[in-house]
Design a protein around this motif. Structure first.
Motif, PDB file in Angstrom:
ATOM      1  N   TYR A 166      35.348  42.994  42.544  1.00 46.51           N
ATOM      2  CA  TYR A 166      34.837  42.019  41.591  1.00 46.51           C
ATOM      3  C   TYR A 166      33.327  42.018  41.575  1.00 46.51           C
ATOM      4  CZ  TYR A 166      39.528  40.234  42.348  1.00 46.51           C
ATOM      5  OH  TYR A 166      40.877  40.113  42.468  1.00 46.51           O
ATOM      6  N   GLN A 208      32.234  37.260  38.553  1.00 49.93           N
ATOM      7  CA  GLN A 208      33.679  37.090  38.681  1.00 49.93           C
ATOM      8  C   GLN A 208      34.009  36.351  39.977  1.00 49.93           C
ATOM      9  OE1 GLN A 208      34.679  41.231  38.264  1.00 49.93           O
ATOM     10  NE2 GLN A 208      35.508  40.885  36.221  1.00 49.93           N
ATOM     11  N   ARG A 209      33.345  36.722  41.062  1.00 49.63           N
ATOM     12  CA  ARG A 209      33.598  36.056  42.343  1.00 49.63           C
ATOM     13  C   ARG A 209      33.224  34.578  42.271  1.00 49.63           C
ATOM     14  NH1 ARG A 209      31.510  40.893  44.406  1.00 49.63           N
ATOM     15  NH2 ARG A 209      29.498  39.933  44.778  1.00 49.63           N
ATOM     16  N   LEU A 223      35.961  32.774  40.189  1.00 48.96           N
ATOM     17  CA  LEU A 223      37.226  32.661  40.925  1.00 48.96           C
ATOM     18  C   LEU A 223      37.105  31.657  42.069  1.00 48.96           C
ATOM     19  CD1 LEU A 223      38.319  36.401  40.948  1.00 48.96           C
ATOM     20  CD2 LEU A 223      39.384  34.518  39.669  1.00 48.96           C
ATOM     21  N   THR A 278      33.336  36.403  30.904  1.00 53.57           N
ATOM     22  CA  THR A 278      33.947  36.800  32.175  1.00 53.57           C
ATOM     23  C   THR A 278      35.376  36.295  32.270  1.00 53.57           C
ATOM     24  OG1 THR A 278      31.750  36.770  33.194  1.00 53.57           O
ATOM     25  CG2 THR A 278      33.643  36.786  34.681  1.00 53.57           C
ATOM     26  N   LEU A 303      38.670  38.428  33.099  1.00 51.28           N
ATOM     27  CA  LEU A 303      39.607  38.058  34.168  1.00 51.28           C
ATOM     28  C   LEU A 303      41.006  37.817  33.613  1.00 51.28           C
ATOM     29  CD1 LEU A 303      37.320  35.647  36.227  1.00 51.28           C
ATOM     30  CD2 LEU A 303      38.118  37.915  36.929  1.00 51.28           C
ATOM     31  N   ASP A 304      41.083  37.252  32.413  1.00 53.64           N
ATOM     32  CA  ASP A 304      42.372  37.045  31.751  1.00 53.64           C
ATOM     33  C   ASP A 304      43.023  38.394  31.449  1.00 53.64           C
ATOM     34  OD1 ASP A 304      44.504  35.670  30.470  1.00 53.64           O
ATOM     35  OD2 ASP A 304      43.483  35.796  28.540  1.00 53.64           O
ATOM     36  N   HIS A 350      42.800  41.005  33.174  1.00 47.95           N
ATOM     37  CA  HIS A 350      43.316  41.529  34.446  1.00 47.95           C
ATOM     38  C   HIS A 350      44.388  40.619  35.039  1.00 47.95           C
ATOM     39  CE1 HIS A 350      40.544  44.858  34.830  1.00 47.95           C
ATOM     40  NE2 HIS A 350      39.537  44.039  34.542  1.00 47.95           N
ATOM     41  N   LEU A 386      44.110  37.633  36.172  1.00 41.60           N
ATOM     42  CA  LEU A 386      43.661  36.870  37.332  1.00 41.60           C
ATOM     43  C   LEU A 386      43.478  35.398  37.003  1.00 41.60           C
ATOM     44  CD1 LEU A 386      41.123  39.450  38.744  1.00 41.60           C
ATOM     45  CD2 LEU A 386      43.341  38.823  39.697  1.00 41.60           C
ATOM     46  N   ILE A 417      43.380  29.823  37.887  1.00 38.39           N
ATOM     47  CA  ILE A 417      43.763  31.080  38.529  1.00 38.39           C
ATOM     48  C   ILE A 417      45.252  31.293  38.308  1.00 38.39           C
ATOM     49  CG2 ILE A 417      44.123  32.185  40.769  1.00 38.39           C
ATOM     50  CD1 ILE A 417      41.448  31.163  41.633  1.00 38.39           C
ATOM     51  N   ARG A 473      48.244  42.690  41.138  1.00 35.78           N
ATOM     52  CA  ARG A 473      46.904  42.473  40.590  1.00 35.78           C
ATOM     53  C   ARG A 473      45.866  43.329  41.287  1.00 35.78           C
ATOM     54  NH1 ARG A 473      46.161  36.134  40.611  1.00 35.78           N
ATOM     55  NH2 ARG A 473      46.567  36.536  42.774  1.00 35.78           N
ATOM     56  N   THR A 490      43.089  45.816  39.292  1.00 35.56           N
ATOM     57  CA  THR A 490      41.653  45.563  39.301  1.00 35.56           C
ATOM     58  C   THR A 490      40.880  46.538  40.173  1.00 35.56           C
ATOM     59  OG1 THR A 490      41.883  43.995  41.108  1.00 35.56           O
ATOM     60  CG2 THR A 490      41.952  43.100  38.875  1.00 35.56           C
TER      61      THR A 490
END
Length: 86
Positions: A7, A11-12, A15, A43, A47-48, A50, A52, A69, A78, A82
């Motif tokens: 990530y 992204q981190r 999340l 972002t 993430l959607d 992927h 996540l 999440i 997942r 990713t």
């Protein structure tokens, strides 16, 4: 072109903000992380893609989307999707 595994820092941050399971709007995530709202929105879409995060059935002010999440059992692998295992 450089390929980064895992990530990115945005992204981190996102999340981590959603980690407690509370659905939040992009504006709420932006306020909590210090990121610009447009960065959070873009972002979140990534993430959607992927799987996540997913759009929640809850809505914020002015019917804003809330994101959460994705539960671990909602997708088969997942980490593979990713690139986390590389």
């Amino acid at each position: 072109m450089s390929y980064r595994h895992g990530y990115g820092k945005n992204q981190r941050k996102i999340l981590e903000c959603l980690r407690d399971g509370t659905p939040r709007t992009s504006a709420e995530v932006a306020a909590a992380t210090g990121l610009r709202t447009v960065v959070v929105m873009n972002t979140m879409r990534a993430l959607d893609g992927h799987k996540l995060v997913a759009e929640s059935s809850e809505r914020g002010g002015h019917k804003a989307r809330k994101w959460a999440i994705t539960p671990a059992d909602a997708t088969t692998d997942r980490a593979t999707e990713t690139g986390e295992n590389r």
